[in-house]
Design a protein around this motif. Sequence first.
Motif, PDB file in Angstrom:
ATOM      1  N   THR A  26       0.860  -1.183   0.000  1.00 60.51           N
ATOM      2  CA  THR A  26       0.000   0.000   0.000  1.00 60.51           C
ATOM      3  C   THR A  26       0.898   1.235   0.000  1.00 60.51           C
ATOM      4  O   THR A  26       2.126   1.120   0.075  1.00 60.51           O
ATOM      5  N   ASN A  28       1.346   3.034   2.368  1.00 62.09           N
ATOM      6  CA  ASN A  28       1.958   3.083   3.695  1.00 62.09           C
ATOM      7  C   ASN A  28       2.977   1.970   3.914  1.00 62.09           C
ATOM      8  O   ASN A  28       3.485   1.829   5.011  1.00 62.09           O
ATOM      9  N   GLU A 108      -9.076  -4.477   7.772  1.00 59.42           N
ATOM     10  CA  GLU A 108      -7.813  -3.841   7.430  1.00 59.42           C
ATOM     11  C   GLU A 108      -7.881  -3.050   6.135  1.00 59.42           C
ATOM     12  O   GLU A 108      -7.186  -2.061   5.962  1.00 59.42           O
ATOM     13  N   SER A 109      -8.721  -3.461   5.194  1.00 63.03           N
ATOM     14  CA  SER A 109      -8.716  -2.849   3.860  1.00 63.03           C
ATOM     15  C   SER A 109      -9.783  -1.782   3.659  1.00 63.03           C
ATOM     16  O   SER A 109      -9.835  -1.154   2.603  1.00 63.03           O
ATOM     17  N   LYS A 110     -10.630  -1.570   4.638  1.00 65.76           N
ATOM     18  CA  LYS A 110     -11.796  -0.698   4.459  1.00 65.76           C
ATOM     19  C   LYS A 110     -11.431   0.682   3.900  1.00 65.76           C
ATOM     20  O   LYS A 110     -12.030   1.138   2.929  1.00 65.76           O
ATOM     21  N   ASN A 111     -10.472   1.346   4.503  1.00 68.52           N
ATOM     22  CA  ASN A 111     -10.102   2.680   4.045  1.00 68.52           C
ATOM     23  C   ASN A 111      -9.622   2.658   2.598  1.00 68.52           C
ATOM     24  O   ASN A 111     -10.043   3.483   1.784  1.00 68.52           O
ATOM     25  N   ARG A 112      -8.761   1.713   2.251  1.00 73.89           N
ATOM     26  CA  ARG A 112      -8.249   1.625   0.871  1.00 73.89           C
ATOM     27  C   ARG A 112      -9.362   1.290  -0.111  1.00 73.89           C
ATOM     28  O   ARG A 112      -9.412   1.847  -1.210  1.00 73.89           O
ATOM     29  N   ASP A 113     -10.246   0.355   0.263  1.00 72.09           N
ATOM     30  CA  ASP A 113     -11.310  -0.057  -0.655  1.00 72.09           C
ATOM     31  C   ASP A 113     -12.228   1.104  -1.021  1.00 72.09           C
ATOM     32  O   ASP A 113     -12.703   1.189  -2.146  1.00 72.09           O
ATOM     33  N   TYR A 114     -12.476   2.001  -0.058  1.00 79.42           N
ATOM     34  CA  TYR A 114     -13.380   3.128  -0.295  1.00 79.42           C
ATOM     35  C   TYR A 114     -12.678   4.395  -0.792  1.00 79.42           C
ATOM     36  O   TYR A 114     -13.289   5.192  -1.490  1.00 79.42           O
ATOM     37  N   SER A 115     -11.411   4.602  -0.407  1.00 81.08           N
ATOM     38  CA  SER A 115     -10.801   5.893  -0.746  1.00 81.08           C
ATOM     39  C   SER A 115      -9.643   5.829  -1.737  1.00 81.08           C
ATOM     40  O   SER A 115      -9.497   6.729  -2.545  1.00 81.08           O
ATOM     41  N   THR A 116      -8.827   4.800  -1.690  1.00 80.42           N
ATOM     42  CA  THR A 116      -7.662   4.729  -2.571  1.00 80.42           C
ATOM     43  C   THR A 116      -7.946   3.946  -3.845  1.00 80.42           C
ATOM     44  O   THR A 116      -7.608   4.394  -4.944  1.00 80.42           O
ATOM     45  N   ASP A 133     -19.163  -4.692   1.153  1.00 80.82           N
ATOM     46  CA  ASP A 133     -18.742  -4.457   2.531  1.00 80.82           C
ATOM     47  C   ASP A 133     -19.398  -5.479   3.465  1.00 80.82           C
ATOM     48  O   ASP A 133     -20.550  -5.312   3.877  1.00 80.82           O
TER      49      ASP A 133
END
Length: 181
Positions: A26, A28, A108-116, A133
């Motif tokens: 990622t 990060n 763990e992937s929620k932020n990436r799945d929705y924003s990145t 989701d």
Amino acid sequence: MTITDEWVADALEAIQLPRRLRLRLTRNGLTVVPVTQAHLTTQRRIANQIEARMPGWMPIGEFKILPAREGYKPEPDVSVLPEDQWDSGSSEFDEGLLPFVVEVVSPESKNRDYSTKPEHYAMRGIPAYLIVDVLSASWQLLTQPENGTYQCTQSGPFGKDIQIPVADQTLVLDSSQFMRV
């Protein structure tokens, strides 16, 4: 690809993890991702529906999208290819072949799945991106990529049909079949 990108790609392929874990690159850094049964079951049920409802098309999973961009090859959970474009010996497919991609959300992937990831998939011109989701029992379908952004968004709870445009037809997924954590 820079020397650093090549090193990271080599490291990702060389590291051996148990099957219940995945390693993701990622923005990060490297992240170890646990895979839940809800994730695996939902992924399988989506692939099964594709196979049953789209003759002439092959569901695919556990693959990387080519080409690498910014050293990154996304690995969506599910997609589909015309049977004549499918290669049983390949684990990488060109972005231009994919009419849609699906990501099943993990804690763990929620932020990436929705924003990145929407940005990554829209930049690649993939016509539709479905976020399933399993944490909130809901889905979001993004379509019409333009200048790195999806222009249209539809969403709903599990139980509502999802209509995904694929070439000259529409794939209808029954989201009541999806699992919730």
